[in-house]
Design a protein around this motif. Structure first.
Motif, short mmCIF file in Angstrom:
data_model
loop_
_atom_site.label_atom_id
_atom_site.label_comp_id
_atom_site.label_asym_id
_atom_site.label_seq_id
_atom_site.Cartn_x
_atom_site.Cartn_y
_atom_site.Cartn_z
N PHE A 37 0.89 -1.17 0.00
CA PHE A 37 0.00 0.00 0.00
C PHE A 37 0.92 1.22 0.00
O PHE A 37 1.07 1.90 1.01
CB PHE A 37 -0.89 0.02 1.24
N SER A 38 1.52 1.51 -1.12
CA SER A 38 2.73 2.33 -1.12
C SER A 38 2.52 3.81 -0.88
O SER A 38 3.43 4.50 -0.42
CB SER A 38 3.48 2.13 -2.44
N GLY A 39 1.35 4.37 -1.21
CA GLY A 39 1.11 5.78 -0.94
C GLY A 39 2.19 6.67 -1.51
O GLY A 39 2.46 6.66 -2.72
N SER A 40 2.87 7.41 -0.66
CA SER A 40 3.90 8.36 -1.11
C SER A 40 5.15 7.67 -1.65
O SER A 40 6.01 8.32 -2.22
CB SER A 40 4.30 9.27 0.05
N GLN A 41 5.29 6.36 -1.42
CA GLN A 41 6.42 5.54 -1.88
C GLN A 41 7.67 5.68 -1.01
O GLN A 41 8.75 5.21 -1.38
CB GLN A 41 6.78 5.85 -3.35
N SER A 42 7.57 6.29 0.16
CA SER A 42 8.77 6.50 0.96
C SER A 42 9.37 5.19 1.47
O SER A 42 10.60 5.05 1.52
CB SER A 42 8.48 7.45 2.13
N VAL A 43 8.53 4.21 1.85
CA VAL A 43 9.07 2.94 2.32
C VAL A 43 9.62 2.13 1.14
O VAL A 43 10.67 1.49 1.25
CB VAL A 43 8.01 2.14 3.10
N ALA A 44 8.94 2.16 0.01
CA ALA A 44 9.48 1.50 -1.19
C ALA A 44 10.84 2.09 -1.55
O ALA A 44 11.77 1.37 -1.93
CB ALA A 44 8.51 1.66 -2.36
N PHE A 45 10.97 3.41 -1.41
CA PHE A 45 12.26 4.07 -1.68
C PHE A 45 13.32 3.59 -0.70
O PHE A 45 14.48 3.36 -1.06
CB PHE A 45 12.09 5.58 -1.59
N LEU A 46 12.92 3.39 0.57
CA LEU A 46 13.84 2.83 1.56
C LEU A 46 14.31 1.44 1.15
O LEU A 46 15.50 1.12 1.26
CB LEU A 46 13.14 2.78 2.93
N PHE A 47 13.38 0.61 0.70
CA PHE A 47 13.76 -0.73 0.23
C PHE A 47 14.74 -0.63 -0.94
O PHE A 47 15.73 -1.36 -1.00
CB PHE A 47 12.51 -1.51 -0.20
N LYS A 48 14.47 0.26 -1.86
CA LYS A 48 15.36 0.43 -3.01
C LYS A 48 16.74 0.89 -2.56
O LYS A 48 17.76 0.43 -3.07
CB LYS A 48 14.74 1.42 -4.00
N GLN A 49 16.78 1.81 -1.59
CA GLN A 49 18.06 2.27 -1.06
C GLN A 49 18.84 1.13 -0.41
O GLN A 49 20.07 1.12 -0.42
CB GLN A 49 17.83 3.38 -0.03
N ASN A 50 18.13 0.17 0.16
CA ASN A 50 18.78 -0.98 0.78
C ASN A 50 19.34 -1.96 -0.26
O ASN A 50 19.98 -2.94 0.11
CB ASN A 50 17.80 -1.71 1.70
N GLY A 51 19.05 -1.71 -1.53
CA GLY A 51 19.55 -2.58 -2.58
C GLY A 51 18.65 -3.76 -2.89
O GLY A 51 19.04 -4.67 -3.62
N PHE A 52 17.42 -3.77 -2.35
CA PHE A 52 16.50 -4.87 -2.59
C PHE A 52 15.84 -4.75 -3.96
O PHE A 52 15.64 -3.64 -4.47
CB PHE A 52 15.37 -4.88 -1.55
N ARG A 53 15.48 -5.90 -4.54
CA ARG A 53 14.53 -5.87 -5.65
C ARG A 53 13.20 -5.45 -5.05
O ARG A 53 12.66 -6.10 -4.17
CB ARG A 53 14.40 -7.26 -6.29
N THR A 54 12.70 -4.32 -5.51
CA THR A 54 11.55 -3.70 -4.86
C THR A 54 10.32 -3.74 -5.74
O THR A 54 10.35 -3.34 -6.90
CB THR A 54 11.87 -2.23 -4.50
N ILE A 55 9.23 -4.26 -5.17
CA ILE A 55 7.93 -4.26 -5.84
C ILE A 55 7.04 -3.32 -5.05
O ILE A 55 6.91 -3.44 -3.83
CB ILE A 55 7.31 -5.67 -5.84
N THR A 56 6.45 -2.36 -5.73
CA THR A 56 5.59 -1.40 -5.06
C THR A 56 4.22 -1.39 -5.72
O THR A 56 4.11 -1.61 -6.92
CB THR A 56 6.25 0.00 -5.06
N ASN A 57 3.21 -1.12 -4.91
CA ASN A 57 1.84 -1.17 -5.44
C ASN A 57 0.96 -0.16 -4.72
O ASN A 57 1.07 0.04 -3.51
CB ASN A 57 1.24 -2.56 -5.25
N ASP A 58 0.08 0.46 -5.48
CA ASP A 58 -0.98 1.27 -4.89
C ASP A 58 -2.16 1.29 -5.85
O ASP A 58 -1.97 1.35 -7.07
CB ASP A 58 -0.53 2.70 -4.62
N PHE A 59 -3.37 1.22 -5.31
CA PHE A 59 -4.54 1.14 -6.19
C PHE A 59 -4.94 2.50 -6.74
O PHE A 59 -5.76 2.58 -7.64
CB PHE A 59 -5.70 0.45 -5.48
#
Length: 369
Positions: free
Chosen positions: A44-66
């Motif tokens: 439930f990504s909303g502003s995408q700040s947590v997805a951005f954190l995952f990306k910064q950690n070097g993870f393969r990041t999947i983000t979603n919002d309806f």
């Protein structure tokens, strides 16, 4: 830089202005991310700040919002790894639109509600030119910046009220927020470098989806951790009500009615998590569909429905769980983040497997049956 261990933390997430955004909780959330993670889902990504954190950690990041306008941020800053807005792109966006007659929605519906006619006309002209970029990531970046520009222009940063123009003529409010009287074009130009500088390649195949998470989860595999930040039912504001204009601008609705004083689109989209009659069943489906994902982090609030105890019982069907708590010292908008309420993080891990150890004699007896 929050975490010097990772070079990707040199890239700064453009600060959002979004009720319930987890931007201020990132260092807290980071503490509970397991070390052996390669892939992460922000459901439930909303502003995408947590997805951005995952990306910064070097993870393969999947983000979603309806909601489409949130999905655009994911395309721009999570899935996108190289595309930025150039001076030539900016000239394209600001030129007089050749098909302006097909783009008059903002002027016709929202003039004298949120914007004066000149600004509404600018937004329509700008929107008509976005497809000329002919690049999905550049377009997503532009949507992200222009939508953020609109929230900067409006008092309280949302569109759930009709006092925008009144506040924009109040000298005391203007002193506190000069953006109230600045042209949106200027705000866009100021924000552009921050968004361009947030684009980076973490060497992973990241993806941004625009789906109901209950439809997406069965199609995903090989996810190590899922972060769930669903609407806080009975606690936070109705996001579609507060940010309806951003969704309208992004989708440029042709098949919706615009109702009430704020001209919200109707009918609204259904998430399954924002109404009491649906939310428990939606949580049960969410966790059932996620049971193969080893780790979950779930953001929640102590003023939300269902209660902490009820939600814990549902989680315990699938995971072991520990609840972490962080108090709000200052209000941040919405009932769920007033001073004195608490932000919760359910830290969920695979259930421990318990084995019965038998001594040698018992083992022999057991094998004799």
């Amino acid at each position: 830089m929050l975490f010097k261990k990772y070079s990707y933390f040199d890239y700064q997430f453009p600060e959002p202005q979004y009720l319930g955004a987890k931007h201020t909780h990132l260092s807290w959330i980071q503490k509970f991310i397991p070390k052996d993670i390669n892939s992460a889902l922000d459901a439930f990504s909303g502003s995408q700040s947590v997805a951005f954190l995952f990306k910064q950690n070097g993870f393969r990041t999947i983000t979603n919002d309806f909601l489409k306008f949130n999905n655009k941020i994911g395309l721009a800053l999570i899935e996108n790894s190289i595309e930025k807005i150039t001076e030539r792109n900016l000239e394209t966006l600001l030129q007089p639109a050749k098909n302006k007659k097909d783009y008059q929605l903002i002027e016709s519906v929202f003039t004298d509600i949120f914007f004066e006619k000149e600004e509404a006309n600018f937004l329509d002209n700008f929107r008509a030119n976005i497809p000329l970029l002919n690049n999905p990531y550049k377009e997503a970046l532009v949507y992200s910046i222009i939508n953020r520009s609109m929230t900067r222009k409006i008092t309280m940063g949302h569109f759930g009220h009709t006092r925008a123009l009144k506040y924009a003529s109040d000298p005391e409010r203007i002193k506190r927020n000069r953006s109230l009287i600045r042209p949106i074009k200027e705000i866009f130009k100021d924000l552009l470098p921050k968004y361009n500088n947030a684009v980076f390649d973490n060497k992973q195949d990241n993806q941004s989806f625009n789906k109901n998470i209950l439809d997406l989860l069965p199609k995903l595999n090989s996810v190590d951790i899922a972060y769930f930040d669903p609407p806080y039912c009975n606690s936070h504001a109705d996001y579609q009500n507060f940010y309806h204009l951003l969704e309208t601008y992004t989708e440029y609705w042709k098949d919706k009615q615009f109702i009430n004083k704020i001209k919200r689109y109707d009918p609204q989209l259904s998430s399954g998590f924002d109404k009491k009659r649906e939310v428990v069943k939606s949580f049960e489906k969410l966790f059932e569909y996620s049971q193969e994902i080893p780790h979950w982090l779930i953001s929640y609030n102590d003023r939300s429905y269902p209660s902490i105890n009820e939600l814990t019982k549902i989680i315990l069907k699938y995971k072991d769980v520990k609840v972490e708590v962080k108090a709000y010292r200052n209000g941040r908008g919405g009932k769920g983040s007033v001073a004195g309420s608490h932000e919760l993080l359910f830290v969920c891990k695979p259930k421990k497997k318990y084995f019965v150890h038998m001594n040698h004699e018992v083992q022999k007896t057991h094998e004799g049956f």
